[in-house]
Design an enzyme around this catalytic site. Structure first.
Site, PDB file in Angstrom:
ATOM      1  N   LEU A 134     -18.277  55.675  22.433  1.00 28.99           N
ATOM      2  CA  LEU A 134     -18.847  54.774  21.641  1.00 28.99           C
ATOM      3  C   LEU A 134     -17.744  53.573  21.289  1.00 28.99           C
ATOM      4  O   LEU A 134     -18.479  52.432  21.187  1.00 28.99           O
ATOM      5  CB  LEU A 134     -19.541  55.370  20.498  1.00 28.99           C
ATOM      6  CG  LEU A 134     -20.672  56.394  20.606  1.00 28.99           C
ATOM      7  CD1 LEU A 134     -20.802  56.954  18.934  1.00 28.99           C
ATOM      8  CD2 LEU A 134     -21.726  56.042  21.034  1.00 28.99           C
ATOM      9  N   GLU A 141     -10.239  56.871  19.518  1.00 35.10           N
ATOM     10  CA  GLU A 141     -11.721  56.457  20.258  1.00 35.10           C
ATOM     11  C   GLU A 141     -12.703  57.114  19.265  1.00 35.10           C
ATOM     12  O   GLU A 141     -12.359  58.300  18.445  1.00 35.10           O
ATOM     13  CB  GLU A 141     -11.700  56.985  21.658  1.00 35.10           C
ATOM     14  CG  GLU A 141     -10.758  56.454  22.465  1.00 35.10           C
ATOM     15  CD  GLU A 141     -10.603  57.093  23.970  1.00 35.10           C
ATOM     16  OE1 GLU A 141     -11.137  58.182  23.874  1.00 35.10           O
ATOM     17  OE2 GLU A 141     -10.228  56.289  24.940  1.00 35.10           O
ATOM     18  N   ASP A 248     -10.631  49.437   2.552  1.00 35.80           N
ATOM     19  CA  ASP A 248     -10.492  48.694   3.734  1.00 35.80           C
ATOM     20  C   ASP A 248     -12.114  48.401   4.002  1.00 35.80           C
ATOM     21  O   ASP A 248     -12.784  48.589   5.205  1.00 35.80           O
ATOM     22  CB  ASP A 248     -10.015  49.445   4.993  1.00 35.80           C
ATOM     23  CG  ASP A 248      -9.790  48.637   6.089  1.00 35.80           C
ATOM     24  OD1 ASP A 248     -10.148  47.448   6.178  1.00 35.80           O
ATOM     25  OD2 ASP A 248      -9.550  48.980   7.296  1.00 35.80           O
ATOM     26  N   ARG A 252     -16.757  45.827   9.700  1.00 36.51           N
ATOM     27  CA  ARG A 252     -16.359  46.912  10.792  1.00 36.51           C
ATOM     28  C   ARG A 252     -16.315  48.144  10.403  1.00 36.51           C
ATOM     29  O   ARG A 252     -16.205  48.861  11.126  1.00 36.51           O
ATOM     30  CB  ARG A 252     -14.826  46.277  11.497  1.00 36.51           C
ATOM     31  CG  ARG A 252     -13.945  46.262  10.240  1.00 36.51           C
ATOM     32  CD  ARG A 252     -12.495  46.189  10.997  1.00 36.51           C
ATOM     33  NE  ARG A 252     -11.598  45.718   9.738  1.00 36.51           N
ATOM     34  CZ  ARG A 252     -11.428  44.784   8.837  1.00 36.51           C
ATOM     35  NH1 ARG A 252     -12.151  43.817   9.121  1.00 36.51           N
ATOM     36  NH2 ARG A 252     -10.390  44.949   7.795  1.00 36.51           N
ATOM     37  N   ASN A 253     -16.303  48.266   9.075  1.00 37.14           N
ATOM     38  CA  ASN A 253     -16.489  49.711   8.482  1.00 37.14           C
ATOM     39  C   ASN A 253     -17.580  50.076   7.887  1.00 37.14           C
ATOM     40  O   ASN A 253     -17.889  50.820   6.947  1.00 37.14           O
ATOM     41  CB  ASN A 253     -15.040  49.709   7.577  1.00 37.14           C
ATOM     42  CG  ASN A 253     -14.038  49.996   8.379  1.00 37.14           C
ATOM     43  OD1 ASN A 253     -13.965  50.185   9.408  1.00 37.14           O
ATOM     44  ND2 ASN A 253     -12.880  49.458   7.697  1.00 37.14           N
ATOM     45  N   ASP A 266     -15.301  55.210   6.677  1.00 35.56           N
ATOM     46  CA  ASP A 266     -13.956  55.141   6.659  1.00 35.56           C
ATOM     47  C   ASP A 266     -13.187  54.980   5.253  1.00 35.56           C
ATOM     48  O   ASP A 266     -12.013  54.255   5.265  1.00 35.56           O
ATOM     49  CB  ASP A 266     -13.329  53.809   7.443  1.00 35.56           C
ATOM     50  CG  ASP A 266     -13.315  54.252   9.135  1.00 35.56           C
ATOM     51  OD1 ASP A 266     -13.574  55.444   9.254  1.00 35.56           O
ATOM     52  OD2 ASP A 266     -13.165  53.565   9.929  1.00 35.56           O
TER      53      ASP A 266
HETATM   54  P1  AMP Z   1     -13.521  52.686  14.528  1.00 32.85           P
HETATM   55  O1  AMP Z   1     -12.418  53.421  14.860  1.00 32.85           O
HETATM   56  O2  AMP Z   1     -13.972  53.330  13.023  1.00 32.85           O
HETATM   57  O3  AMP Z   1     -12.989  51.287  14.097  1.00 32.85           O
HETATM   58  O4  AMP Z   1     -14.886  52.936  15.306  1.00 32.85           O
HETATM   59  C1  AMP Z   1     -14.894  52.196  16.605  1.00 32.85           C
HETATM   60  C2  AMP Z   1     -16.320  51.962  16.747  1.00 32.85           C
HETATM   61  O5  AMP Z   1     -16.975  53.157  17.157  1.00 32.85           O
HETATM   62  C3  AMP Z   1     -17.320  51.058  15.717  1.00 32.85           C
HETATM   63  O6  AMP Z   1     -16.955  49.790  16.012  1.00 32.85           O
HETATM   64  C4  AMP Z   1     -18.464  51.694  16.095  1.00 32.85           C
HETATM   65  O7  AMP Z   1     -19.008  50.890  17.015  1.00 32.85           O
HETATM   66  C5  AMP Z   1     -18.095  53.043  16.638  1.00 32.85           C
HETATM   67  N1  AMP Z   1     -18.371  54.098  15.517  1.00 32.85           N
HETATM   68  C6  AMP Z   1     -17.501  54.532  14.611  1.00 32.85           C
HETATM   69  N2  AMP Z   1     -17.867  55.506  13.763  1.00 32.85           N
HETATM   70  C7  AMP Z   1     -19.118  55.793  14.460  1.00 32.85           C
HETATM   71  C8  AMP Z   1     -20.439  56.692  14.029  1.00 32.85           C
HETATM   72  N3  AMP Z   1     -20.062  57.548  12.873  1.00 32.85           N
HETATM   73  N4  AMP Z   1     -21.567  56.711  14.551  1.00 32.85           N
HETATM   74  C9  AMP Z   1     -21.669  55.736  15.522  1.00 32.85           C
HETATM   75  N5  AMP Z   1     -20.845  54.841  15.884  1.00 32.85           N
HETATM   76  C10 AMP Z   1     -19.467  54.892  15.235  1.00 32.85           C
END
Ligand code: AMP
Length: 399
Positions: A134, A141, A248, A252-253, A266
């Site tokens: 995703l 990731e 944070d 983005r979170n 997060d």
């Molecule tokens: P992060 O590592 O938390 O910055 O996540 C990176 C990307 O993954 C985010 O920008 C979202 O698009 C996707 N993502 C993170 N957590 C989720 C989740 N629980 N469900 C769906 N997509 C997610």
């Protein structure tokens, strides 16, 4: 007393205005779809919510002293049934003739893995299939996955060395007990080998930042922006009640699910991760901080508190209202710190109502104690339109 039969498909009881909008905006409803609900702002009274051209209009249904109902005194009704029958035949000044009752959607509650994992906080990584990547974030990731061949989940796979597993597990024990509909539920972890997996509920539309920035953002209007902010404030009010600090909070979170559901993600992780995104997380006194989101006292003296989260919430409001713009564009973190100390604050964006900007300014009070509580922010945002006469005044409207 108003007696309503359970058979009545248009009566939705005491649901919130924002939830009425979610139900009506569900794609299978057509213009004219409607529901009647008990008014939140005006207990004991009713409101009519109607879908017209992918927007929802709300009308206060007024009461006669002798017990009847009306939108305009020119036309009164003894029962809500008669009221609905009449406005199904003629628009009578409403924005549209009433059509079909709103479809009732079940907003799905996330499946809770924990009943099977309560004593197995650590789960077997073979029970998790990674299906589709995703995104990749600062710590590794994120994958869409399937747990036990049945349950959709999100899986964070962490870059080796991005944290100390013991620190994380300590934090995770707390995180697992934080449960609220507006917080991403942490389900389980796989920490015995690298890469570490963090397994959480899956949110179909990804991060709020991307959601605001891409096409979906173009369709978003103030009512939805306020609803997003209210949902985040509600999750944060829960963290506040649990004496927990996010550290944070930023678009983005925040993650976006189906039916306009927004949840905070997060929380607490910033404390345990060794972050390496230099654009956002800058080194200050040995730790890396998202400077443009962080309260001055947290940058200056490492004083993180729920009130520094409130500061970040103000920046998140800026992201929401500007459809995901980076705050203080063109300025470096060091310049921002310098300017804030001279009482500079992000200016009011051109499309931002004064009422919304005032809330942002309250969050950026230089004195942490003077910033509002999340609980107060939640109530302010939840009631945002009620104090601003959101309801069409039917007497004027119907004319
Ligand atoms: P992060 O590592 O938390 O910055 O996540 C990176 C990307 O993954 C985010 O920008 C979202 O698009 C996707 N993502 C993170 N957590 C989720 C989740 N629980 N469900 C769906 N997509 C997610």
């Amino acid at each position: 007393m108003v007696v309503l039969s359970n058979e009545i498909r248009w009566f939705f009881g005491a649901i919130k205005r924002a939830d009425a909008e979610k139900q009506l905006l569900y794609s299978e409803n057509q213009t004219g779809a409607f529901l009647i609900r008990e008014s939140e702002s005006d207990k004991g009274n009713f409101a009519l919510s109607v879908l017209v051209d992918r927007a929802v209009k709300h009308y206060k249904i007024r009461r006669l002293d002798e017990g009847g109902f009306f939108l305009t005194r020119k036309r009164t009704f003894t029962t809500l049934n008669e009221f609905v029958d009449y406005y199904t035949q003629t628009s009578g000044g409403l924005c549209v003739k009433l059509g079909k009752p709103c479809l009732k959607i079940q907003i799905p509650a996330p499946f809770d893995l924990s009943y099977k994992t309560a004593d197995q906080w650590e789960i077997d990584r073979n029970s998790v299939q990674l299906l589709k990547r995703l995104g990749s974030g600062q710590f590794g990731e994120v994958w869409e996955g399937l747990w036990n061949n049945t349950t959709p989940v999100a899986v964070k796979t962490l870059k080796p060395g991005s944290m100390d597993p013991n620190d994380f597990l300590r934090e995770a024990q707390i995180m697992k007990n934080l449960r609220h509909p507006k917080l991403i539920q942490l389900y389980a972890v796989c920490t015995l080998e690298d890469p570490i997996y963090i397994i959480t509920e899956l949110m179909r539309h990804g991060s709020l930042q991307e959601y605001l920035q891409n096409d979906a953002g173009l369709k978003i209007q103030l009512t939805q922006q306020v609803d997003m902010a209210a949902q985040v404030a509600s999750g944060m009010a829960y963290l506040e009640s649990q004496n927990y600090i996010h550290r944070d909070l930023a678009a983005r979170n925040v993650l976006v699910g189906e039916h306009n559901i927004y949840k905070v993600a997060d929380f607490g992780l910033a404390r345990v991760f060794k972050v390496d995104n230099e654009d956002i997380y800058e080194s200050r006194h040995e730790i890396k901080l998202p400077v443009k989101w962080t309260a001055p006292e947290a940058i200056r003296a490492n004083k993180f508190s729920i009130k520094s989260d409130v500061w970040s919430f103000g920046i998140l409001l800026y992201e929401i209202i500007t459809y995901g713009k980076i705050p203080y564009s063109g300025m470096t973190g060091a310049q921002v710190i310098q300017m804030l100390s001279q009482n500079y604050r992000l200016p009011q964006p051109s499309n931002c109502p004064q009422q919304f900007y005032n809330i942002m300014l309250e969050c950026w009070n230089a004195e942490p104690k003077e910033r509002p509580k999340f609980e107060t922010l939640y109530w302010k945002l939840e009631g945002y339109f009620e104090t601003d006469s959101f309801y069409s005044d039917a007497d004027d409207f119907i004319g």
